[in-house]
Motif scaffolding. Structure first.
Motif, mmCIF file in Angstrom:
data_model
loop_
_atom_site.group_PDB
_atom_site.id
_atom_site.type_symbol
_atom_site.label_atom_id
_atom_site.label_comp_id
_atom_site.label_asym_id
_atom_site.label_seq_id
_atom_site.Cartn_x
_atom_site.Cartn_y
_atom_site.Cartn_z
ATOM 1 N N GLU A 468 0.747 -1.045 -0.012
ATOM 2 C CA GLU A 468 0.203 -0.040 -0.139
ATOM 3 C C GLU A 468 0.755 1.140 -0.091
ATOM 4 O O GLU A 468 0.145 2.318 -0.713
ATOM 5 C CB GLU A 468 -1.088 -0.081 1.048
ATOM 6 C CG GLU A 468 -1.999 -0.754 1.143
ATOM 7 C CD GLU A 468 -2.987 -1.100 2.311
ATOM 8 O OE1 GLU A 468 -2.915 -0.026 3.222
ATOM 9 O OE2 GLU A 468 -3.828 -2.140 2.319
ATOM 10 N N MET A 469 1.910 1.299 0.507
ATOM 11 C CA MET A 469 2.798 2.448 0.765
ATOM 12 C C MET A 469 3.777 2.663 -0.266
ATOM 13 O O MET A 469 4.079 3.770 -0.510
ATOM 14 C CB MET A 469 3.600 2.165 2.051
ATOM 15 C CG MET A 469 2.813 2.401 3.406
ATOM 16 S SD MET A 469 2.261 3.762 3.692
ATOM 17 C CE MET A 469 3.715 4.478 4.112
ATOM 18 N N LYS A 470 4.062 1.850 -1.014
ATOM 19 C CA LYS A 470 5.280 1.834 -2.033
ATOM 20 C C LYS A 470 4.785 2.797 -3.235
ATOM 21 O O LYS A 470 3.611 2.777 -3.510
ATOM 22 C CB LYS A 470 5.377 0.354 -2.666
ATOM 23 C CG LYS A 470 6.879 0.282 -3.441
ATOM 24 C CD LYS A 470 7.098 -0.904 -3.579
ATOM 25 C CE LYS A 470 8.343 -1.345 -4.128
ATOM 26 N NZ LYS A 470 8.924 -2.542 -3.939
ATOM 27 N N ASP A 471 5.533 3.785 -3.306
ATOM 28 C CA ASP A 471 5.209 4.447 -4.457
ATOM 29 C C ASP A 471 6.319 4.961 -5.107
ATOM 30 O O ASP A 471 7.185 5.927 -4.617
ATOM 31 C CB ASP A 471 4.729 6.009 -3.818
ATOM 32 C CG ASP A 471 4.135 6.961 -4.955
ATOM 33 O OD1 ASP A 471 4.246 6.570 -6.309
ATOM 34 O OD2 ASP A 471 3.702 7.970 -4.427
ATOM 35 N N LEU A 475 6.265 12.680 -7.578
ATOM 36 C CA LEU A 475 5.184 13.437 -6.776
ATOM 37 C C LEU A 475 3.939 13.577 -7.851
ATOM 38 O O LEU A 475 3.975 14.419 -8.821
ATOM 39 C CB LEU A 475 5.818 14.573 -6.509
ATOM 40 C CG LEU A 475 5.092 15.607 -5.631
ATOM 41 C CD1 LEU A 475 4.678 15.150 -4.245
ATOM 42 C CD2 LEU A 475 5.852 16.851 -5.111
ATOM 43 N N ARG B 494 3.844 6.745 -0.077
ATOM 44 C CA ARG B 494 2.923 7.233 -0.479
ATOM 45 C C ARG B 494 2.631 8.362 0.679
ATOM 46 O O ARG B 494 1.817 9.337 0.526
ATOM 47 C CB ARG B 494 1.669 6.230 -0.738
ATOM 48 C CG ARG B 494 1.900 5.898 -2.272
ATOM 49 C CD ARG B 494 0.689 4.703 -2.550
ATOM 50 N NE ARG B 494 -0.462 5.594 -2.535
ATOM 51 C CZ ARG B 494 -1.763 4.768 -2.551
ATOM 52 N NH1 ARG B 494 -1.563 3.526 -2.666
ATOM 53 N NH2 ARG B 494 -2.630 5.652 -2.729
ATOM 54 N N GLU B 497 4.560 11.283 0.105
ATOM 55 C CA GLU B 497 4.048 12.183 -0.816
ATOM 56 C C GLU B 497 2.808 12.984 -0.185
ATOM 57 O O GLU B 497 2.565 14.086 -0.545
ATOM 58 C CB GLU B 497 3.566 11.104 -1.969
ATOM 59 C CG GLU B 497 2.827 12.048 -2.990
ATOM 60 C CD GLU B 497 2.283 10.961 -4.207
ATOM 61 O OE1 GLU B 497 1.793 10.023 -4.001
ATOM 62 O OE2 GLU B 497 2.241 11.751 -5.455
ATOM 63 N N LYS B 498 1.808 12.380 0.543
ATOM 64 C CA LYS B 498 0.553 12.960 1.364
ATOM 65 C C LYS B 498 1.333 14.018 1.987
ATOM 66 O O LYS B 498 0.579 15.078 1.941
ATOM 67 C CB LYS B 498 -0.007 11.992 2.107
ATOM 68 C CG LYS B 498 -1.401 12.397 2.622
ATOM 69 C CD LYS B 498 -2.080 11.517 3.321
ATOM 70 C CE LYS B 498 -3.393 12.259 3.959
ATOM 71 N NZ LYS B 498 -4.018 11.230 5.185
ATOM 72 N N LEU B 500 4.148 15.760 1.711
ATOM 73 C CA LEU B 500 4.662 16.718 1.003
ATOM 74 C C LEU B 500 3.655 17.617 0.615
ATOM 75 O O LEU B 500 3.511 18.802 0.148
ATOM 76 C CB LEU B 500 5.623 16.118 -0.038
ATOM 77 C CG LEU B 500 6.597 17.008 -0.729
ATOM 78 C CD1 LEU B 500 7.407 17.865 0.124
ATOM 79 C CD2 LEU B 500 7.257 16.201 -1.678
#
Lengths: 622, 622
Positions: A468-471, A475, B494, B497-498, B500
């Motif tokens: 879920e967190m991997k990104d 941006l 992620r 990112e949120k 930021l």
């Protein structure tokens, strides 16, 4: 220098790591004490089962111990190969995981964790039992003494592996030295007397013979009990990373010294017992002495050397718990590197150790000591299971390893050694399990699957979080909108002003929410116009909305939560920032003087909220 | 209907208040039970001290009780006047504060709080003692039974004053009715027999006379012990607000009924004891019975009526603890309205009660019951002190009150009554203090100043907070600047990112802080260019600053704190907003799988931070 620094040593930089590595001299006490002290109880464990055969039992003890020693040699060669093949350490867990798959790895992991926790608990309580036998006045304080020793071990270990080695060298060499002296002097007497040594003090007579023939079942039980002598042999393979370069070589040499010493001690004690006609005594007998005590008395009498030997045995036994402290944190780290345990076990503390592993081991050991009131002798059968399960899996893993290393010279010979070891220890495992099942091995049989389930649940959680967190995407800057800012306000005071000022900087879209209870004389309306609207209008800024929520039941939190959740629901895609003023008191007790609604609201916003609700704490220092 | 509603009743709106007010019939059990049950132990307390005088002691008991009754009448008139003058309730505390100043008020407050807590503890344990005397099998469970009764009382009281009254009416009238029956029947027998009534069962003989003359010291002690009969009389004056309109009148009538009944009971029991030649028995005697039991047996024999009477006494005694539940919360509220106790005591709960006062009373009572193992008989001397201190202060306060009311008709007469009462109860207070000092009154003498100090510290805190928070000035809109936003970032994922994205909306001035430990393979730099800078540049937005802090010692929190505090220091006048990403897990145990650094950082930022540092929680729901 702070108190922490004195107690645990100054913090070590990551670059100090090389200096923390140990050589062979420190490796023997750190990783070998558990294995070596097996000599103090292993032969006796086997001999106790032969008591009903009386003096005839002595004819069988040397063959049984010899069989165990052959098994030990096989296991030794197997682990030597493991160290070479896996210089990164991790022992049975790593070998099983890499060669037999995750399932076998988890089985090894669970078995080893149980083994180490029991090693710590049993080692400490064995030492304390010996101490309280000598000084009966301490008998009622045994649990406290156990816990004090546990704390001392924890502190020593938190100082780091190098300091631990230094602290344990003397007790280890004293233990090995005095037992070797007993064996050497006893052997010399034996040959000088032409095979009929005369004891300085006559040993107690053997029990009357009540069993005439050695049945297969009795033989199995004797062998299974004697296998306790082999526990601790896997320790070095888990700790290879702690050695200085050349790492694998030093670890192998350490293991060799430990195993050769152990063989000499085990065989010497057993053989001399037969030579002097010494049988084990019923532990319940009123004048009970253990075999080591009878043997030392027979050879040296009750002089200062007797007390030195017994004292060093006692000390070494209680320090043998330390092997668990050396290995458990490394094992826990290896397991959590694969996401099967919480990630804290990977972090290294101020002394470059996996401190959380030490805390966990201390915690579990304390729980076991407290549960059993410091009397953990009954746990001994439990932990041979763990050790032999680990032996078997590790060697089976090595067989697969050699199968894959097609180019390795002498691969077939290596494979044969490991396969033989796997079969031998596997059979022993079954024997021990059957012979000791009712005596307590069933507890391990229950605990292992339980631990495996826990590790699998942990793994599933981490896998989900990572997914879920991997990104890896860049941006995303679309839809950057100011949040709707919600400011709960009970009255107009300086912290309310601070929150409002902060809110006005954050967003144009402000909602000041006042929950008005019938109990209160007046709301915010009175001051709203003069104190708040007027200055804002003067500056030409956008006017915040005042939302007054009546509350008949004097509840504050619920109406506020309902309002925030509704606001969020009605504004899809917008973030809602809730500004919560928080009083920070000077003394902890002053918290009792202010109601803790803000804390409750924060908690509820986290629990009932969602991705679009953000909490901003506005602190006010009193 | 939820479980809470069934147990405690549905929530009441503030507008339901009128319906919750009580009349005289409910007022008697709620506020009178403590006073009325004094009849069960007051005469006996005095008579016990006269045991050494044997049968001659009976000559003195009626005069002693008469003196106490005169004192009771004085106190009664005094409280009647207090109710009229202070229909807002608050009793001794309010009267002392308003007329004698804050110091006297605190003294009364401390005395009353101790008095109520002891009333609850002693009442419950007296009932349980009676029960366990009847059913000795329960003796080992007395503490548990005490605590169960405490919980039941708490629940009944949390349902509200009206329900409490309803629950207690029957036990109260049963208690009063059966004692009145004893007195009436006994009196009729007395006159029918021409002054020489014949007991149905002959009372035990008086003890042998060992003391011939009534010394002043013995008289003082007898009087002081008998004064226990007066405790509880102040209860109505504290609870005037609970009555329906006309409030003061109904409260006065309730008080009158209670006091008249009490006088009849006290005098009746004492006089009949003398008439029937009944003396108290040594409590240690093997066939011990209390005076009430002997008297009832003498008049009615051991039939069903005897057991009904004794049972109703037992029930009333244990319910007398309830008076404390009725008054303590109201007292705590009055004290905290003056900022001397935490403000939670002012809040009204779901049933319109000052619930926190009930919780506090339950807590303190439980502590006392547990400390004394449910055997609180020794505490009886302690609480006459509290009661008489409150009597004296209340009446002295009323004297000052009348001095100020220059126009009030009959002012001098009122003043005389109160002054006489103050002097009489003041002298009694000194007598009780001297007579009971060694028996335990010294505890009260220590506790009172201790409580006063606590209340003064609380007051000082609130005063400071009010001074610092008060802001009647309009909103200050000068110097509204965007905050500097700090985003700690371990890796690009992620939630980073949120954070930021949220930070970019809040401010142009962004610092992304990465603490880089030597242990980690790589920092953020790798992804910083492609994933973060590139999209921002494309949109033409301001580029955040990447701050990388190396950490040799693998500490994360400390370098981060240092950076934030320095940033704040170097930018005077600007706010620093720290955006902390927070994982919200689905199950509580999952928290163990994530390190709690964010929580620690939040706490440190609150503790070490200052007015200009604001924490923004960015939640991420897993």
């Amino acid at each position: 220098m702070s108190f922490t620094d004195v107690l645990f040593g100054r913090p070590l930089a990551s670059s100090d790591e090389r200096a923390e590595h140990i050589g062979i001299a420190a490796g023997i006490p750190i990783f070998g004490l558990d294995a070596l002290t097996s000599a103090a109880y292993g032969p006796e464990a086997a001999m106790t089962l032969l008591i009903p055969m009386g003096i005839a039992g002595l004819d069988h003890i040397v063959p049984v111990i010899s069989a165990i020693l052959i098994l030990l040699v096989i296991v030794f060669f197997s682990y030597r190969q493991t160290i070479e093949a896996y210089p990164g350490g991790g022992g049975s867990y790593t070998v099983a995981t890499e060669n037999l798959g995750a399932g076998a790895g988890l089985l090894a992991a669970a078995a080893l964790m149980i083994d180490y926790i029991l090693t710590a608990a049993v080692g400490i309580s064995a030492g304390v039992t010996a101490l309280t036998s000598a000084v009966p006045e301490l008998h009622n304080h045994r649990l406290s003494i156990c816990l004090v020793i546990l704390v001392v071990l924890t502190i020593v270990n938190l100082r780091g592996v190098k300091d631990t080695g230094a602290a344990f060298i003397i007790p280890t060499f004293l233990f090995v030295g005095s037992l070797l002296a007993v064996i050497v002097v006893g052997t010399v007497h034996f040959y000088l007397s032409g095979g009929h040594p005369v004891p300085v003090v006559i040993p107690p007579p053997p029990a009357a013979t009540t069993v005439k023939y050695l049945t297969l079942w009795l033989l199995m039980k004797t062998f299974a009990s004697g296998c306790a002598a082999m526990t601790g042999v896997e320790a070095v393979s888990n700790g290879v990373m702690a050695f200085e370069e050349p790492r694998a070589k030093k670890a192998q040499r350490t293991l060799s010294i430990i195993v050769v010493t152990l063989i000499v001690l085990l065989f010497g004690i057993t053989w001399l017992s037969k030579a002097y006609g010494i049988t084990a005594m019923e532990p319940e007998a009123h004048n009970y002495q253990n075999v080591l005590s009878i043997l030392t008395t027979a050879i040296f009498g009750r002089g200062w050397f007797y007390y030195l030997t017994m004292g060093s045995v006692l000390l070494a036994l209680s320090l043998s718990a330390n092997t668990a402290f050396a290995d458990f944190p490394r094992l826990a780290r290896a397991i959590s590197m694969h996401d099967y345990l919480p990630h804290v076990f990977i972090l290294r503390g101020r002394r470059l150790l996996y401190s959380h592993g030490i805390y966990a081991l201390t915690g579990f050991t304390a729980i076991i000591l407290i549960l059993f009131g410091g009397v953990t002798d009954k746990l001994i059968p439990l932990y041979a299971i763990g050790a032999f399960l680990a032996f078997t899996l590790s060697q089976a893993g090595m067989v697969v390893h050699w199968l894959r290393m097609e180019k390795h010279p002498g691969r077939l010979w290596h494979m044969f050694v490991n396969a033989f070891g796997a079969v031998a220890t596997g059979i022993t495992l079954v024997v021990v399990l059957i012979a000791k099942f009712m005596a307590g091995a069933w507890v391990t049989a229950l605990l292992v699957p339980f631990l495996i389930v826990i590790m699998m649940v942990v793994k599933r959680h981490y896998t989900r979080v990572k997914r879920e967190m991997k990104d890896m995407t860049p941006l995303n800057l679309t839809n950057l909108q100011e949040p709707i800012v919600v400011i709960p306000m009970a009255r107009w005071d300086r912290i309310a002003e601070k929150a409002l000022r902060f809110g006005m900087v954050m967003s144009q879209d402000l909602k000041v929410v006042h929950v008005h209870s019938d109990d209160e004389p007046m709301g915010l309306e009175e001051e709203w116009g003069d104190k708040i609207i007027a200055p804002i209008q003067k500056e030409g800024l956008r006017i915040p909305e005042l939302v007054t929520i009546p509350s008949n039941y004097r509840f504050i939190i619920n109406p506020l939560m309902d309002y925030i959740l509704e606001l969020e629901h009605n504004n899809p895609g917008r973030k809602v920032a809730v500004l919560l003023p928080e009083l920070v008191v000077r003394h902890w007790w002053e918290n009792a003087l202010h109601n803790q609604r803000v804390q409750l609201l924060k908690l509820l916003l986290l629990l009932k909220g969602n991705q679009r609700i953000v909490v901003v704490n506005i602190p006010w220092y009193l």
